[in-house]
Design a protein around this motif. Sequence first.
Motif, short mmCIF file in Angstrom:
data_model
loop_
_atom_site.label_atom_id
_atom_site.label_comp_id
_atom_site.label_asym_id
_atom_site.label_seq_id
_atom_site.Cartn_x
_atom_site.Cartn_y
_atom_site.Cartn_z
N LYS A 199 -5.13 13.31 4.50
CA LYS A 199 -4.42 12.03 4.67
C LYS A 199 -4.29 11.67 6.15
CE LYS A 199 -1.46 11.02 0.72
NZ LYS A 199 -0.05 10.79 0.31
N ALA A 237 -7.95 4.58 9.34
CA ALA A 237 -7.38 3.26 9.06
C ALA A 237 -6.85 2.61 10.32
CB ALA A 237 -6.27 3.40 8.02
N ALA A 281 -7.56 10.35 7.26
CA ALA A 281 -7.76 9.00 6.73
C ALA A 281 -6.88 7.99 7.45
CB ALA A 281 -7.47 8.99 5.23
N ALA A 332 -4.86 0.04 3.86
CA ALA A 332 -5.24 1.45 4.06
C ALA A 332 -4.18 2.20 4.86
CB ALA A 332 -6.59 1.53 4.76
N LEU A 380 -1.32 2.99 2.54
CA LEU A 380 -1.68 4.08 1.62
C LEU A 380 -1.58 5.45 2.29
CD1 LEU A 380 -4.79 2.47 -0.11
CD2 LEU A 380 -2.64 3.04 -1.24
N MET A 381 -2.13 5.56 3.48
CA MET A 381 -2.21 6.86 4.14
C MET A 381 -0.93 7.23 4.89
SD MET A 381 -4.97 8.09 3.15
CE MET A 381 -4.95 7.10 1.65
N GLY A 436 0.82 -1.21 0.00
CA GLY A 436 0.00 0.00 0.00
C GLY A 436 0.84 1.25 0.00
#
Length: 392
Positions: free
Chosen positions: A88, A95, A91, A114, A117-118, A64
Motif C-alpha cells: 500500500k 498515486a 502504491a 487512488a 484508496l491507498m 476513495g
Amino acid sequence: MQSTPASLPATTPLSPALTLLLATATGLAVASIYYVQPLLGLLSTELGVGSAAIGLLPTLTQLGYAAAILLLSPLGDRYDRRRIIVVKAAALVGALGFAALAPGFAALCVASVAIGLMATLAQDLVPAAATLAPEAERGKRVGQVMTGLLLGILLSRVASGSLAALAGWRAVYGAAAVAVALLIPLLWRGLPRFVPAASGSYGSLLASMAGLWMRHAPLRRAALAQGLLSVAFSAFWSTLALVLAGPEFGQGSAVAGAFGLAGAAGALAAPLAGGIADRRGPQAVIRVGALLVFIAFAAEAVAPASLWLLVAVAVVFDLGVQAALVSHQSVVYSLDAASRSRLNAVLVSVMFVGMASGAALGSALLASIGWRAVPALGAVAALGALVVARRR
C-alpha cells in the motif's frame, strides 16, 4: 470464516523506535488525504476549472478512502500485514507521483481516488501497533501511534499551503511521494512478519464484518458513541470558517486556519488517554471524553459570542473526542485478536458516517437557523454518546 488464535510471534517487541516509525508512517499516510484542501484555489486557476468542479478533488479522495476502509482494510486479518503495509505504501507513492505529474484535471481526479484508496495504509498501521503492543500497554501504544495520525491531519494543510506558495502545487505531491518512499525500506525491515489471523475467501472476510457487529455489543456501543462524537466534531470544523467570517466574529481565513492548532491538544493527549485507559479501564475515559465534548458545546451554545471562548471550546472538545477515540480503539482491539483489522474497519466506517452527517447537518443548521445551532447540535450528539457509553 476460520480464525487462528495467534497473529504474531510472542517475542516481537514494540520498541520506542518502531512505535515512532508507525506513528510517522500513519501521519504521512493520512496527511495525503488533506494536502489538496489548501491547493484548491491554486488548482482552480492553473487548471482552468471552476470552483464547483474543483471541489470534486477532495470529495473523490474521501470517497476513495471510505471505499477502501470497507473493501481493503479487512485484508489485514487474512494476509501478512507487513506485506500489505509495504504494498500500500508503494502504491501510495505511485498515486502521489501521478498527481504531481498529472497533465490535467481529469488525471488529477483519477489520482485523487487512488490517493484516497491507498491512504488507508493508516488503518493498517494502527491495528499493527495494537497487535504488537503488550496487552497491559495497548492503549498507551495505540495512543502514541494515533498521535502521529492526528498530527498528520493537523500539519498537512499547513505544510501543503506553505510548500505550494514556494514551489507550486506539484511540489506538494512530489515531496509527499518522496517522504512515503523513504519509509518503505524502514517499514519492511522494522516490522515483523504477521501470521494471518483468519482464513477463508475475500467475500467471507467482508461478510464476517456484519457478524462481528452482531456478535460484539461493545463494538456496537463503541462505534455508535464515537460516531455521535464525530457528528459534533465534523459539524464544528466544517462550519468554522463561515462562522468566523460572519458578523459575530468578522475574522478571515488566516484565523480559521490557526484554529487547527487547537487539534494539537487532542493529538498530544492521545497517549495520555490511552495510558489512563490501560490503568483504570477505557469506559471511564470514554465517559469523561463525551462529557467534555458536551460541556464545551453547551457553553458555546448559550454564552455570548467570544473568540476566546471559541478557542477554548475547540481545545476542550477536541481533547474529549480524541480521548474517547483512543479508548474506544482499546475496547475494540481487545474483543478478538484475529479480527482487529475488520473491527477497526467497522469502527472507522461508522465514524465516517458520523463525520459526513455532521458536516451536512452543521451546514444546514448554520444556513437555516444560525451559528448557535451548530454547537447545540454538538451538545445533543455528545449527550447521545454519553448515554450510549453508559449502557451495558
